[in-house]
Scaffold this motif. Structure first.
Motif, PDB file in Angstrom:
ATOM      1  N   VAL A  17     -12.426   5.823   2.486  1.00 48.18           N
ATOM      2  CA  VAL A  17     -11.001   5.579   2.235  1.00 48.18           C
ATOM      3  C   VAL A  17     -10.836   4.653   1.034  1.00 48.18           C
TER       4      VAL A  17
ATOM      5  N   LYS B 194      -8.932   7.341   9.330  1.00 49.77           N
ATOM      6  CA  LYS B 194      -8.027   6.356   9.916  1.00 49.77           C
ATOM      7  C   LYS B 194      -8.798   5.367  10.784  1.00 49.77           C
ATOM      8  N   ARG B 195      -9.768   5.882  11.544  1.00 50.66           N
ATOM      9  CA  ARG B 195     -10.584   5.016  12.394  1.00 50.66           C
ATOM     10  C   ARG B 195     -11.383   4.024  11.552  1.00 50.66           C
TER      11      ARG B 195
ATOM     12  N   GLN C 176      -3.945   0.003   8.698  1.00 46.85           N
ATOM     13  CA  GLN C 176      -3.477   1.355   8.921  1.00 46.85           C
ATOM     14  C   GLN C 176      -2.588   1.735   7.740  1.00 46.85           C
TER      15      GLN C 176
ATOM     16  N   THR D  20       0.573   4.622   6.164  1.00 46.08           N
ATOM     17  CA  THR D  20       1.586   5.639   6.443  1.00 46.08           C
ATOM     18  C   THR D  20       1.465   6.841   5.518  1.00 46.08           C
TER      19      THR D  20
ATOM     20  N   TRP E 249      -1.238   9.342   3.515  1.00 41.15           N
ATOM     21  CA  TRP E 249      -2.624   9.767   3.387  1.00 41.15           C
ATOM     22  C   TRP E 249      -2.704  11.008   2.505  1.00 41.15           C
TER      23      TRP E 249
ATOM     24  N   ALA F 243      -5.301   6.132   0.785  1.00 43.35           N
ATOM     25  CA  ALA F 243      -4.381   5.593   1.788  1.00 43.35           C
ATOM     26  C   ALA F 243      -3.425   4.605   1.128  1.00 43.35           C
TER      27      ALA F 243
ATOM     28  N   ALA G  10      -3.603  -3.363  11.300  1.00 47.93           N
ATOM     29  CA  ALA G  10      -3.907  -2.499  12.441  1.00 47.93           C
ATOM     30  C   ALA G  10      -4.519  -3.320  13.569  1.00 47.93           C
TER      31      ALA G  10
END
Length: 219
Positions: free
Chosen positions: A60, A103-104, A113, A115, A117, A139, A145
């Motif tokens: 990411v 996301k993990r 986190q 919004t 992607w 991202a 998060a």
């Protein structure tokens, strides 16, 4: 080779269904990935190749509102360096999509986190010796998060640093950072930004490259 319109077609990797695996043997069962030896029919000649059988991975590139990239230094024992990296991890959860995995990893490694992607980049990280396929996501729209993951080992010392995208690009081109994922991600992001972000793709696109590799290995 020219297409029907008389133009060179765009370059693209393609699967090789004509190369048939005759026998596949696990040589080493590792903690994270395995080493295999395949015998294959390559145009009528039988070849033997050893390689790392890898489950695939995601990464990411998280950008804030000032186009600063989230990066951190992480110790990597095979190279005996703390290199500059972006959040990344293995596709080792059964049935998990690339986007869900990304996301993990963003939550677990960066406590963030997002919004927004997008699919930024797809890579075969070391195709001469590993089956690893990887997707890099962009991202944006970041916020804190909440999760229960506890960082251990090398990950316990991760400290996020926000690096202006142009500084990360300069560091890559100057040879000051060498992690393939990091370099690929920041260069791709810079190119996409220069193109008005028009190169970004749907993050839910089927991951056909990894699916083909994993399907071949499961035969």
């Amino acid at each position: 080779m020219l297409n029907a319109a008389g133009h060179e077609p765009p370059i693209a990797d393609e699967p090789a269904p004509d190369v048939r695996v005759l026998e596949s043997t696990e040589l080493v069962a590792g903690h994270v990935w395995d080493i295999r030896r395949d015998r294959l029919d390559f145009g009528g000649t039988v070849l033997e190749r050893d390689y790392m059988d890898h489950p695939g991975a995601v990464a990411v590139l998280a950008l804030d509102d000032e186009d600063r990239a989230l990066m951190f230094r992480q110790y990597r024992h095979p190279i005996a360096h703390r290199d500059w990296e972006i959040p990344a991890g293995l596709m080792d959860v059964a049935g998990e999509s690339g986007l869900v995995g990304a996301k993990r990893e963003l939550a677990e490694e960066a406590d963030l986190q997002a919004t927004e992607w997008s699919l930024l980049l797809e890579m075969f990280l070391s195709p001469g010796g590993s089956s690893e396929a990887i997707r890099v996501f962009l991202a944006r729209g970041l916020s804190e998060a909440v999760h229960e993951f506890v960082r251990e080992g090398e990950e316990a010392e991760l400290e996020p640093v926000w690096v202006p995208l142009e500084d990360a690009v300069t560091a890559a081109l100057d040879g000051r950072i060498g992690n393939a994922l990091t370099v690929g991600a920041v260069l791709a992001a810079a190119a996409s930004k220069a193109a008005g972000w028009t190169t970004l793709r749907d993050p839910d696109l089927p991951w056909t490259a990894r699916d083909r590799v994993r399907g071949e290995r499961s035969r």
